[in-house]
Scaffold this motif. Structure first.
Motif, short mmCIF file in Angstrom:
data_model
loop_
_atom_site.label_atom_id
_atom_site.label_comp_id
_atom_site.label_asym_id
_atom_site.label_seq_id
_atom_site.Cartn_x
_atom_site.Cartn_y
_atom_site.Cartn_z
N ALA A 93 -44.91 -14.04 92.89
CA ALA A 93 -45.99 -13.12 93.31
C ALA A 93 -47.15 -13.21 92.33
O ALA A 93 -48.32 -13.18 92.74
N GLY A 94 -46.84 -13.34 91.05
CA GLY A 94 -47.88 -13.48 90.03
C GLY A 94 -48.70 -14.74 90.22
O GLY A 94 -49.93 -14.74 90.02
N LEU A 95 -48.06 -15.81 90.62
CA LEU A 95 -48.77 -17.06 90.93
C LEU A 95 -49.82 -16.83 92.01
O LEU A 95 -50.97 -17.28 91.90
N LEU A 96 -49.42 -16.13 93.05
CA LEU A 96 -50.32 -15.87 94.18
C LEU A 96 -51.43 -14.90 93.78
O LEU A 96 -52.59 -15.07 94.18
N ALA A 195 -51.79 -28.75 83.05
CA ALA A 195 -51.40 -27.59 83.86
C ALA A 195 -52.59 -26.80 84.38
O ALA A 195 -53.53 -26.50 83.65
N ASP A 196 -52.53 -26.48 85.69
CA ASP A 196 -53.48 -25.54 86.27
C ASP A 196 -52.98 -24.11 86.11
O ASP A 196 -53.76 -23.16 86.08
N TYR A 197 -51.65 -23.98 86.02
CA TYR A 197 -50.99 -22.69 85.84
C TYR A 197 -49.95 -22.85 84.74
O TYR A 197 -49.31 -23.90 84.63
N MET A 220 -55.31 -26.30 76.66
CA MET A 220 -55.31 -26.03 78.10
C MET A 220 -56.62 -26.43 78.77
O MET A 220 -57.67 -26.54 78.13
N LYS A 221 -56.53 -26.63 80.08
CA LYS A 221 -57.71 -26.86 80.89
C LYS A 221 -58.59 -25.61 80.93
O LYS A 221 -58.09 -24.49 80.78
N ASP A 222 -59.87 -25.79 81.17
CA ASP A 222 -60.73 -24.65 81.43
C ASP A 222 -60.34 -24.06 82.79
O ASP A 222 -60.06 -24.80 83.75
N GLY A 223 -60.32 -22.74 82.89
CA GLY A 223 -59.98 -22.07 84.14
C GLY A 223 -58.49 -22.02 84.42
O GLY A 223 -58.08 -21.81 85.57
N VAL A 224 -57.67 -22.17 83.41
CA VAL A 224 -56.22 -22.11 83.59
C VAL A 224 -55.81 -20.69 83.96
O VAL A 224 -56.49 -19.71 83.61
N ARG A 225 -54.71 -20.58 84.67
CA ARG A 225 -54.16 -19.27 85.02
C ARG A 225 -52.82 -19.11 84.32
O ARG A 225 -51.93 -19.96 84.47
N SER A 246 -64.51 -16.87 77.31
CA SER A 246 -65.09 -18.21 77.31
C SER A 246 -64.87 -18.95 78.63
O SER A 246 -65.47 -20.01 78.85
N GLY A 247 -64.02 -18.41 79.50
CA GLY A 247 -63.71 -19.08 80.75
C GLY A 247 -62.53 -20.03 80.66
O GLY A 247 -62.14 -20.67 81.64
N LYS A 248 -61.95 -20.14 79.48
CA LYS A 248 -60.76 -20.97 79.32
C LYS A 248 -59.64 -20.46 80.22
O LYS A 248 -58.93 -21.23 80.88
N VAL A 249 -59.44 -19.13 80.24
CA VAL A 249 -58.44 -18.50 81.09
C VAL A 249 -59.14 -17.79 82.24
O VAL A 249 -59.96 -16.89 82.03
N ALA A 250 -58.83 -18.22 83.46
CA ALA A 250 -59.45 -17.62 84.64
C ALA A 250 -58.75 -16.32 85.05
O ALA A 250 -59.37 -15.42 85.60
N ARG A 251 -57.47 -16.26 84.77
CA ARG A 251 -56.70 -15.07 85.13
C ARG A 251 -55.45 -15.00 84.27
O ARG A 251 -54.82 -16.01 83.98
N TYR A 252 -55.11 -13.79 83.85
CA TYR A 252 -53.88 -13.55 83.11
C TYR A 252 -53.09 -12.48 83.86
O TYR A 252 -53.61 -11.38 84.11
#
Length: 389
Positions: A93-96, A195-197, A220-225, A246-252
């Motif tokens: 669910a967290g992935l989604l 990794a994207d996630y 990590m990639k920029d925009g990683v979740r 900084s945008g490195k993490v798009a969502r936590y």
């Protein structure tokens, strides 16, 4: 009659596994033989000399004073895997939630209450603000391939994700359950770079505290979740805040929010619901109770966090269990002491874990003189002696 003290509310289906003819269960005992606990903090509690075991109905044991228990010869159990499916489902669910702006869109939809016939048009106009991406074809890094990590990796792969797994200490049992389509990462840097996630499925310890920090974020990639359904403290909050800004993490997405995390943007905080299902609480309680019974009645140890695993069939006679410091010549001294009392060992098992050794000894007798317990306990290095008739 064994006395079992319960801290917190323990699932009654599990407690029914304690037979009433040999066990007494209550929330208050001055001299309990064992304690079954969920999340209550025990670090400031006095541990009575009668206490032989503590069973945590769950995987994490941060609330239990492990070192103190070990010094007193108290075996601490947990229930790894009992809540694995519940945590797996919430992680998916967290992935989604990390991919689609579901949480924010639901809150926005509530603001349309009172708009009447305008609602459908407003929904169509506003939905563009809550776009996201699909998880299919994206790469998920699973850090930790224990009972939960394996389930998460397999489920994500079945949903069409490319899954990379990392666990230098994976057990043979868990490796057998891992989908052959889950690829093994060569190292942490290559894992995070692709990794994207990223999902954390590792325990919290002195070594893993702040495991995800500025150095890991740089990989990590920029925009990683990033998802944390394992334990609070695994992610360095200060470094996380910088990474989000900084945008490195798009969502936590985390199941372990604290004051700092709750104030951050682009964070979805879930109030520790990982194992909060009826099935999970029952499974944890049943496993905890069964482990306590097996230890109290037979001296066998399964799923202890501070003592080695040790199981041996009974021979029908007296069983003596001994815990001692893992130093040379202990088995010889124990055997000599028993021989001096005319006791013949019919079977014996010796196991060790770090600084602790554990012995199960079966004697060709139906009963023993209490003096043998005193003599064994007097051996330097012995921590605990118990005779099971």
């Amino acid at each position: 009659m064994f006395k079992i003290q319960t801290l917190n509310k323990i699932d009654p289906i599990g407690l029914k596994n304690f037979p009433l003819d040999n066990y007494e269960i209550a929330s208050e005992f001055s001299t309990p033989d064992a304690i079954v606990v969920r999340s209550q903090k025990m670090h400031d509690l006095e541990l009575p000399s009668s206490l032989k075991a503590i069973a945590r109905a769950g995987a994490g044991v941060n609330n239990i004073p492990i070192e103190k228990c070990t010094d007193k010869g108290i075996v601490v159990f947990n229930t790894p895997g009992a809540n694995a499916h519940a945590v797996k489902e919430l992680t998916i669910a967290g992935l989604l939630l990390a991919s689609r702006d579901i949480a924010a869109s639901i809150e926005w939809a509530k603001t349309l209450i009172g708009k009447g016939d305008e609602v459908p048009a407003l929904v169509e106009a506003g939905k563009k603000n809550f776009g996201g991406q699909e998880i299919r074809g994206k790469t998920l890094a699973v850090i930790g391939l224990g009972a939960i990590g394996v389930l998460v990796a397999n489920a994500a792969q079945a949903l069409g994700m490319n899954v990379l797994g990392y666990d230098p200490f994976i057990s043979v049992k868990h490796a057998w359950k891992l989908s052959r389509n889950v690829k093994q990462a060569e190292g942490m840097e290559s894992l995070l770079a692709n990794a994207d996630y990223v999902t954390l499925q590792i325990p919290l310890s002195a070594e893993t505290k702040g495991f995800i920090n500025k150095d890991k974020f740089k990989m990590m990639k920029d925009g990683v979740r990033l998802m944390n359904f394992a334990r609070g403290g695994l992610v360095n909050n200060e470094d996380l805040k910088v990474a989000i800004e900084s945008g490195k993490v798009a969502r936590y997405v985390t199941d372990f929010p604290d004051e700092e995390v709750l104030k951050m943007d682009k964070v979805i905080s879930i109030p520790h619901l990982g194992a909060s299902t009826a099935e999970s609480e029952t499974n944890c309680a049943v496993m905890a109770v069964d482990q306590v019974r097996e230890y109290l009645e037979n001296g066998n140890i399964v799923n202890s966090v501070n003592f080695p695993s040790a199981e041996m069939e009974r021979n029908g006679g007296v069983r003596i269990i001994i815990a001692n410091k893992n130093v040379p010549n202990m088995v010889s001294q124990i055997s000599s002491t028993l021989a001096s009392e005319g006791m013949n060992i019919s079977n014996m098992l010796n196991r060790n874990k770090a600084e602790i050794a554990y012995n199960i000894i079966d004697i060709d007798r139906k009963e023993t003189d209490p003096v043998i317990t005193e003599k064994l306990a007097a051996i330097e290095g012995v921590i605990m002696v118990r005779v099971i008739q």
